[in-house]
Scaffold this motif. Structure first.
Motif, short mmCIF file in Angstrom:
data_model
loop_
_atom_site.label_atom_id
_atom_site.label_comp_id
_atom_site.label_asym_id
_atom_site.label_seq_id
_atom_site.Cartn_x
_atom_site.Cartn_y
_atom_site.Cartn_z
N ASN A 17 0.78 -1.20 -0.06
CA ASN A 17 -0.03 0.06 -0.07
C ASN A 17 0.95 1.11 -0.05
O ASN A 17 2.13 1.17 0.39
CB ASN A 17 -0.82 0.02 1.29
N ASP A 18 0.26 2.37 -0.36
CA ASP A 18 0.90 3.57 -0.11
C ASP A 18 0.45 4.50 1.02
O ASP A 18 -1.16 4.33 1.21
CB ASP A 18 0.65 4.50 -1.47
N LYS A 19 1.13 5.17 1.88
CA LYS A 19 0.60 6.04 2.87
C LYS A 19 1.46 7.42 2.84
O LYS A 19 2.54 7.60 2.20
CB LYS A 19 0.83 5.38 4.33
N SER A 20 0.65 8.23 3.59
CA SER A 20 1.25 9.69 3.82
C SER A 20 1.14 10.12 5.12
O SER A 20 0.08 9.67 5.78
CB SER A 20 0.70 10.73 2.80
N ARG A 63 11.04 4.91 -2.92
CA ARG A 63 9.65 4.86 -2.34
C ARG A 63 9.20 5.94 -1.44
O ARG A 63 8.01 6.17 -1.19
CB ARG A 63 9.35 3.69 -1.68
N SER A 65 9.00 9.92 -0.57
CA SER A 65 9.01 11.04 -1.32
C SER A 65 8.33 12.32 -0.44
O SER A 65 7.19 12.16 0.01
CB SER A 65 8.32 11.03 -2.71
N HIS A 77 5.37 10.83 1.72
CA HIS A 77 4.50 9.97 1.12
C HIS A 77 5.51 8.74 0.86
O HIS A 77 6.59 8.58 0.56
CB HIS A 77 4.18 10.43 -0.26
N ASN A 79 5.63 4.77 -0.83
CA ASN A 79 5.04 3.96 -1.91
C ASN A 79 5.31 2.87 -1.61
O ASN A 79 6.44 2.39 -1.22
CB ASN A 79 5.45 4.39 -3.38
N SER A 80 4.29 1.72 -2.21
CA SER A 80 4.85 0.14 -2.15
C SER A 80 5.39 -0.27 -0.76
O SER A 80 6.62 -0.63 -0.75
CB SER A 80 5.62 -0.05 -3.18
#
Lengths: 114, 110
Positions: A17-20, A63, A65, A77, A79-80
């Motif tokens: 999943n992606d999370k911020s 991943r 950023s 942020h 990713n993956s």
């Protein structure tokens, strides 16, 4: 009035999943940071922004950023997501690049990747 | 490369039993050395900044000292509420980064 605030405080998510994570400081500081604290409690710098400009980018997978829309905000942020990303992520701020002054930390965001 | 080590890794004291925590550092020009306290589930909280060898700072039961290679955090007659992890960090003259040590986990028993 919280000086450095981060949200959310806890994230539990699945691999891939992606999370911020969001961070805001109301101290008028010019420099903001993301630190990662692993299970052994070691605090390691990830990124630093001075007046919205990236000045430190340690060896961190791309991943991750960071984004700084203005000098009071620094978001992260991811990713993956991978299992090894599980840690506590701290946002911090200081007066500015080249200035002497302590870091002020947020309460941390505990990320658990299942 | 700037480096910070701390000892001991963990320390158990009885209430009232004074002791010292050590922070050893190597840095290419010291801008500042910082001590923080971190409670479980919280962010590090600033305690002291030291700028040059010979400098000392005090706050309640804590006193921090600095030499050219190390800093000590002396705890006099500690109380259970002093239990926390104590972190040391240095900022070099380039001023772009704060490098942290691994911390000393202090437990003060009543």
């Amino acid at each position: 009035d919280t000086a450095v605030s981060q949200t959310p405080k806890y994230l539990v998510t699945q691999m891939g999943n992606d999370k911020s994570i969001k961070c805001e400081q109301n101290l008028g500081h010019d420099t903001m940071y993301w630190y990662k604290q692993d299970s052994k409690k070691f605090l390691k710098i990830m990124f630093s922004y001075n007046n919205k400009e990236l000045i430190i980018n340690e060896t961190v997978p791309n991943r991750f950023s960071p984004k700084s829309p203005d000098k009071a905000h620094l978001n992260l942020h991811i990713n993956s997501l991978e299992l090894g990303d599980s840690a506590v992520y701290f946002c911090a701020s200081s007066r500015g690049q080249g200035a002497t002054g302590e870091l002020f930390f947020g309460e941390g965001s505990r990320l658990t990747v299942l | 490369e700037d480096q910070v080590t701390q000892s001991p890794e963990a320390l158990r004291l009885q209430e009232g039993e004074s002791s010292s925590l050590n922070c050893s550092y190597t840095v290419s020009g010291l801008r500042g050395l910082f001590w923080y306290r971190q409670d479980p589930g919280k962010g590090p909280e600033f305690l002291f900044t030291l700028y040059s060898a010979g400098e000392e700072k005090e706050k309640e039961r804590l006193k921090a000292t600095l030499t050219k290679k190390e800093s000590f955090l002396h705890i006099t007659a500690p109380k259970p509420e002093d239990s926390a992890t104590y972190l040391c960090a240095v900022q070099g003259i380039r001023g772009q980064n704060f490098v942290f040590g691994p911390g000393t986990r202090l437990s003060v028993l009543p």
